[in-house]
Design a protein around this motif. Structure first.
Motif, short mmCIF file in Angstrom:
data_model
loop_
_atom_site.label_atom_id
_atom_site.label_comp_id
_atom_site.label_asym_id
_atom_site.label_seq_id
_atom_site.Cartn_x
_atom_site.Cartn_y
_atom_site.Cartn_z
N SER A 1 0.83 -1.21 0.00
CA SER A 1 0.00 0.00 0.00
C SER A 1 0.86 1.26 0.00
N THR B 1 -1.60 11.89 -1.60
CA THR B 1 -2.88 11.51 -1.04
C THR B 1 -3.07 10.00 -1.18
N ARG B 2 -3.49 9.40 -0.09
CA ARG B 2 -3.86 7.98 -0.11
C ARG B 2 -5.38 7.91 -0.02
N ASP B 3 -6.00 7.35 -1.05
CA ASP B 3 -7.44 7.14 -1.06
C ASP B 3 -7.73 5.72 -0.64
N ARG B 4 -8.67 5.56 0.29
CA ARG B 4 -9.05 4.24 0.78
C ARG B 4 -10.37 3.79 0.18
N VAL C 1 1.10 4.22 -3.16
CA VAL C 1 1.00 5.68 -3.04
C VAL C 1 2.29 6.35 -3.49
N THR D 1 -12.43 7.36 2.61
CA THR D 1 -11.58 8.28 3.35
C THR D 1 -10.26 8.45 2.61
N SER D 2 -9.53 9.47 2.99
CA SER D 2 -8.21 9.69 2.39
C SER D 2 -7.30 10.36 3.41
N THR D 3 -6.01 10.30 3.15
CA THR D 3 -5.02 10.94 4.00
C THR D 3 -4.00 11.65 3.12
N ASP D 4 -3.73 12.91 3.45
CA ASP D 4 -2.66 13.66 2.81
C ASP D 4 -1.46 13.64 3.74
#
Length: 163
Positions: free
Chosen positions: A51, A100-103, A55, A107-110
């Motif tokens: 994962s 950015t990680r899109d789940r 990214v 949800t996502s995380t920058d």
């Protein structure tokens, strides 16, 4: 950076090699305070690594379904990560660039590349330590997989005896 990621892959493979000799009952061992069973922790370690690569490689490395993978399949997957991490590092990513990680759940995380790369190394070390704890609880000697051991095996660290 290359040494850190080469160590990360080497240590994971070395530990998986020890786990390949365990029985299914031993692989189901978990110790309080750790992620879960040995096999679940290996799956999590390799799956998270894939994962992180997804990214940081801009999608060049695909997701995997680690939950359905056997230990030999996880080992084979992890063995491909050395070249993949080298490709990420060869691109000389700017540590301040935010990715950015899109789940799947929406949800996502920058987070900046520097944080993401540090997380890879930290995450691997944390879970390998947990697996070593479980091995010790089973009476199985865990392998020597710290960075110093990697350097000795790779020939980049040289111990000199007293004269």
């Amino acid at each position: 950076m290359r040494d850190a990621f080469d160590h990360h892959v080497w240590a994971s493979l070395t530990l998986i090699d020890v786990c390949l000799d365990l029985t299914p009952e031993q692989l189901a061992t978990s110790v309080p305070g750790t992620y879960g069973s040995i096999v679940d922790t290996v799956r999590h370690l390799v799956g998270a690594d894939a994962s992180y690569l997804l990214v940081t490689s801009g999608g060049a490395v695909p997701r995997i379904d680690e939950e359905s993978m056997t230990l030999p399949e996880l080992r084979t997957e992890m063995a491909t990560h050395g070249a993949a991490w080298n490709a990420v590092l060869d691109a000389d990513p700017d540590p301040a660039t935010v990715l950015t990680r899109d789940r799947d759940d929406g949800t996502s995380t920058d987070a900046p590349v520097g944080i993401r790369l540090a997380q890879v190394v930290h995450h691997g070390t944390d879970h390998r330590s947990q697996i070593c704890t479980a091995l010790t609880a089973l009476g199985v000697e865990p392998p020597y997989i710290d960075v110093w051991d990697y350097g000795l095996q790779a020939g980049t660290v040289i111990d000199h005896p007293a004269s």
